[in-house]
Design a protein around this motif. Structure first.
Motif, PDB file in Angstrom:
ATOM      1  N   PHE A  51      44.251  22.006  17.033  1.00  0.00           N
ATOM      2  CA  PHE A  51      44.337  22.912  16.572  1.00  0.00           C
ATOM      3  C   PHE A  51      44.847  23.070  15.039  1.00  0.00           C
ATOM      4  CE2 PHE A  51      47.584  26.478  16.243  1.00  0.00           C
ATOM      5  CZ  PHE A  51      46.861  27.591  16.985  1.00  0.00           C
ATOM      6  N   GLU A  52      46.149  21.994  15.326  1.00  0.00           N
ATOM      7  CA  GLU A  52      46.645  22.015  13.948  1.00  0.00           C
ATOM      8  C   GLU A  52      45.401  21.246  13.275  1.00  0.00           C
ATOM      9  OE1 GLU A  52      49.928  21.954  13.462  1.00  0.00           O
ATOM     10  OE2 GLU A  52      50.293  22.462  15.555  1.00  0.00           O
ATOM     11  N   GLU A  53      44.526  20.459  13.039  1.00  0.00           N
ATOM     12  CA  GLU A  53      43.574  20.261  12.280  1.00  0.00           C
ATOM     13  C   GLU A  53      42.861  21.803  11.978  1.00  0.00           C
ATOM     14  OE1 GLU A  53      42.526  15.816  13.702  1.00  0.00           O
ATOM     15  OE2 GLU A  53      41.475  17.716  14.446  1.00  0.00           O
ATOM     16  N   THR A  54      42.777  22.449  12.273  1.00  0.00           N
ATOM     17  CA  THR A  54      42.035  24.055  12.243  1.00  0.00           C
ATOM     18  C   THR A  54      42.848  24.509  10.827  1.00  0.00           C
ATOM     19  OG1 THR A  54      40.736  23.952  14.146  1.00  0.00           O
ATOM     20  CG2 THR A  54      41.483  25.894  13.070  1.00  0.00           C
ATOM     21  N   ILE A  55      44.078  24.471  11.372  1.00  0.00           N
ATOM     22  CA  ILE A  55      45.090  25.490  10.957  1.00  0.00           C
ATOM     23  C   ILE A  55      45.213  24.849   8.958  1.00  0.00           C
ATOM     24  CG2 ILE A  55      47.478  25.783  10.077  1.00  0.00           C
ATOM     25  CD1 ILE A  55      48.236  26.010  13.145  1.00  0.00           C
ATOM     26  N   LEU A  56      45.188  23.753   9.057  1.00  0.00           N
ATOM     27  CA  LEU A  56      44.852  23.074   7.392  1.00  0.00           C
ATOM     28  C   LEU A  56      43.497  23.340   7.319  1.00  0.00           C
ATOM     29  CD1 LEU A  56      46.420  18.640   8.070  1.00  0.00           C
ATOM     30  CD2 LEU A  56      47.064  20.983   6.569  1.00  0.00           C
ATOM     31  N   PHE A  57      42.339  23.197   8.203  1.00  0.00           N
ATOM     32  CA  PHE A  57      41.277  23.024   7.908  1.00  0.00           C
ATOM     33  C   PHE A  57      40.893  24.671   6.815  1.00  0.00           C
ATOM     34  CE2 PHE A  57      36.657  24.107   8.737  1.00  0.00           C
ATOM     35  CZ  PHE A  57      35.947  23.205   7.777  1.00  0.00           C
ATOM     36  N   THR A  58      41.683  26.103   7.451  1.00  0.00           N
ATOM     37  CA  THR A  58      41.336  27.267   7.325  1.00  0.00           C
ATOM     38  C   THR A  58      42.032  27.768   6.386  1.00  0.00           C
ATOM     39  OG1 THR A  58      42.737  27.670   9.088  1.00  0.00           O
ATOM     40  CG2 THR A  58      40.224  27.637   9.399  1.00  0.00           C
ATOM     41  N   GLY A  59      43.226  27.320   6.807  1.00  0.00           N
ATOM     42  CA  GLY A  59      44.664  27.792   5.856  1.00  0.00           C
ATOM     43  C   GLY A  59      45.430  29.019   6.512  1.00  0.00           C
ATOM     44  N   LEU A  60      44.722  28.887   7.872  1.00  0.00           N
ATOM     45  CA  LEU A  60      45.165  30.656   8.469  1.00  0.00           C
ATOM     46  C   LEU A  60      46.906  29.896   8.948  1.00  0.00           C
ATOM     47  CD1 LEU A  60      41.920  30.878  10.984  1.00  0.00           C
ATOM     48  CD2 LEU A  60      43.284  32.392   8.493  1.00  0.00           C
TER      49      LEU A  60
ATOM     50  N   LEU B  24      43.045  15.885   5.871  1.00  0.00           N
ATOM     51  CA  LEU B  24      42.562  16.391   5.183  1.00  0.00           C
ATOM     52  C   LEU B  24      41.543  15.414   5.324  1.00  0.00           C
ATOM     53  CD1 LEU B  24      44.003  19.081   2.751  1.00  0.00           C
ATOM     54  CD2 LEU B  24      42.726  19.431   5.063  1.00  0.00           C
ATOM     55  N   THR B  25      41.868  13.978   4.591  1.00  0.00           N
ATOM     56  CA  THR B  25      40.847  13.245   4.737  1.00  0.00           C
ATOM     57  C   THR B  25      39.927  12.922   5.854  1.00  0.00           C
ATOM     58  OG1 THR B  25      41.964  12.320   2.931  1.00  0.00           O
ATOM     59  CG2 THR B  25      40.469  11.121   3.736  1.00  0.00           C
ATOM     60  N   LEU B  26      40.709  12.885   7.012  1.00  0.00           N
ATOM     61  CA  LEU B  26      40.029  12.337   8.766  1.00  0.00           C
ATOM     62  C   LEU B  26      39.851  14.002   9.091  1.00  0.00           C
ATOM     63  CD1 LEU B  26      40.408  11.100  10.652  1.00  0.00           C
ATOM     64  CD2 LEU B  26      42.187  11.663  11.966  1.00  0.00           C
ATOM     65  N   ILE B  27      39.975  14.865   8.407  1.00  0.00           N
ATOM     66  CA  ILE B  27      38.752  16.641   8.792  1.00  0.00           C
ATOM     67  C   ILE B  27      37.648  16.046   8.693  1.00  0.00           C
ATOM     68  CG2 ILE B  27      38.817  18.186   8.564  1.00  0.00           C
ATOM     69  CD1 ILE B  27      42.159  18.963   9.002  1.00  0.00           C
ATOM     70  N   SER B  28      37.102  15.527   7.532  1.00  0.00           N
ATOM     71  CA  SER B  28      36.101  15.557   6.080  1.00  0.00           C
ATOM     72  C   SER B  28      35.119  14.570   7.226  1.00  0.00           C
ATOM     73  CB  SER B  28      36.157  14.912   4.982  1.00  0.00           C
ATOM     74  OG  SER B  28      36.755  13.769   5.323  1.00  0.00           O
ATOM     75  N   SER B  29      35.708  13.796   8.284  1.00  0.00           N
ATOM     76  CA  SER B  29      34.739  13.180   8.960  1.00  0.00           C
ATOM     77  C   SER B  29      34.601  13.523  10.231  1.00  0.00           C
ATOM     78  CB  SER B  29      34.770  11.270   9.003  1.00  0.00           C
ATOM     79  OG  SER B  29      36.309  11.391   9.158  1.00  0.00           O
ATOM     80  N   LYS B  30      35.194  14.780  10.860  1.00  0.00           N
ATOM     81  CA  LYS B  30      35.659  14.834  12.070  1.00  0.00           C
ATOM     82  C   LYS B  30      34.326  16.085  12.434  1.00  0.00           C
ATOM     83  CE  LYS B  30      39.069  14.646  14.595  1.00  0.00           C
ATOM     84  NZ  LYS B  30      40.288  14.611  14.967  1.00  0.00           N
ATOM     85  N   THR B  31      33.269  16.082  13.607  1.00  0.00           N
ATOM     86  CA  THR B  31      33.678  17.501  14.129  1.00  0.00           C
ATOM     87  C   THR B  31      34.106  18.683  14.408  1.00  0.00           C
ATOM     88  OG1 THR B  31      32.333  16.665  16.000  1.00  0.00           O
ATOM     89  CG2 THR B  31      30.691  16.122  12.909  1.00  0.00           C
ATOM     90  N   VAL B  32      34.575  17.678  15.472  1.00  0.00           N
ATOM     91  CA  VAL B  32      35.475  18.807  16.393  1.00  0.00           C
ATOM     92  C   VAL B  32      37.501  18.753  15.624  1.00  0.00           C
ATOM     93  CG1 VAL B  32      36.507  19.630  18.972  1.00  0.00           C
ATOM     94  CG2 VAL B  32      33.809  18.902  17.959  1.00  0.00           C
ATOM     95  N   LEU B  33      37.737  19.233  15.378  1.00  0.00           N
ATOM     96  CA  LEU B  33      39.003  19.341  15.167  1.00  0.00           C
ATOM     97  C   LEU B  33      40.019  20.042  16.536  1.00  0.00           C
ATOM     98  CD1 LEU B  33      38.487  21.087  11.684  1.00  0.00           C
ATOM     99  CD2 LEU B  33      38.819  19.130  12.324  1.00  0.00           C
TER     100      LEU B  33
ATOM    101  N   ASP C  11      51.461  13.560   4.299  1.00  0.00           N
ATOM    102  CA  ASP C  11      50.945  13.663   4.619  1.00  0.00           C
ATOM    103  C   ASP C  11      49.383  13.841   5.029  1.00  0.00           C
ATOM    104  OD1 ASP C  11      50.612  13.040   7.901  1.00  0.00           O
ATOM    105  OD2 ASP C  11      51.309  14.832   8.845  1.00  0.00           O
ATOM    106  N   ASN C  12      49.577  15.460   4.484  1.00  0.00           N
ATOM    107  CA  ASN C  12      48.445  16.373   4.739  1.00  0.00           C
ATOM    108  C   ASN C  12      47.503  15.953   3.880  1.00  0.00           C
ATOM    109  OD1 ASN C  12      50.300  18.493   5.800  1.00  0.00           O
ATOM    110  ND2 ASN C  12      50.498  19.707   4.250  1.00  0.00           N
ATOM    111  N   LEU C  13      46.881  15.684   3.005  1.00  0.00           N
ATOM    112  CA  LEU C  13      45.910  15.237   2.483  1.00  0.00           C
ATOM    113  C   LEU C  13      45.141  13.690   3.124  1.00  0.00           C
ATOM    114  CD1 LEU C  13      47.528  14.512  -1.515  1.00  0.00           C
ATOM    115  CD2 LEU C  13      45.482  16.027  -0.610  1.00  0.00           C
TER     116      LEU C  13
END
Length: 96
Positions: free
Chosen positions: A29-38, A18-27, A13-15
């Motif tokens: 909250f949950e996507e930002t956690i995955l993107f930043t690792g915070l 992350l694949t979806l996040i790579s094509s987005k310009t606006v994230l 699910d995380n993978l």
């Protein structure tokens, strides 16, 4: 070390996210956690203290991916080679 089916599904699910996040310009909250690792708590703290760029609409938080990248890379640490080069340049221009 054995991985449970639940852990494996979570990783898949995380993978996918992350694949979806790579094509987005606006994230969100949950996507930002995955993107930043915070962690969730740390990201809330950063937004609460206005230490990270974000947008708020209808009580939801959104983050512009390009601004997150800039924020994550804003405090670059110079390499030893760069420091030595700066020192050499300084000494050459300031006769001590």
């Amino acid at each position: 070390m054995e991985i449970t089916l639940e852990q494996l599904n979570e990783k898949i699910d995380n993978l996918s996210r992350l694949t979806l996040i790579s094509s987005k310009t606006v994230l969100d909250f949950e996507e930002t956690i995955l993107f930043t690792g915070l962690s969730k708590g740390h990201l809330y703290r950063l937004t609460s203290n206005r230490q990270i760029p974000y947008f708020k609409k209808n009580r939801k938080l959104y983050f512009k991916k390009s601004e997150l990248e800039e924020w994550m890379l804003e405090r670059r640490i110079p390499t030893e080679e760069e420091i030595q080069s700066q020192a050499t340049t300084y000494l050459a221009t300031h006769k001590i």
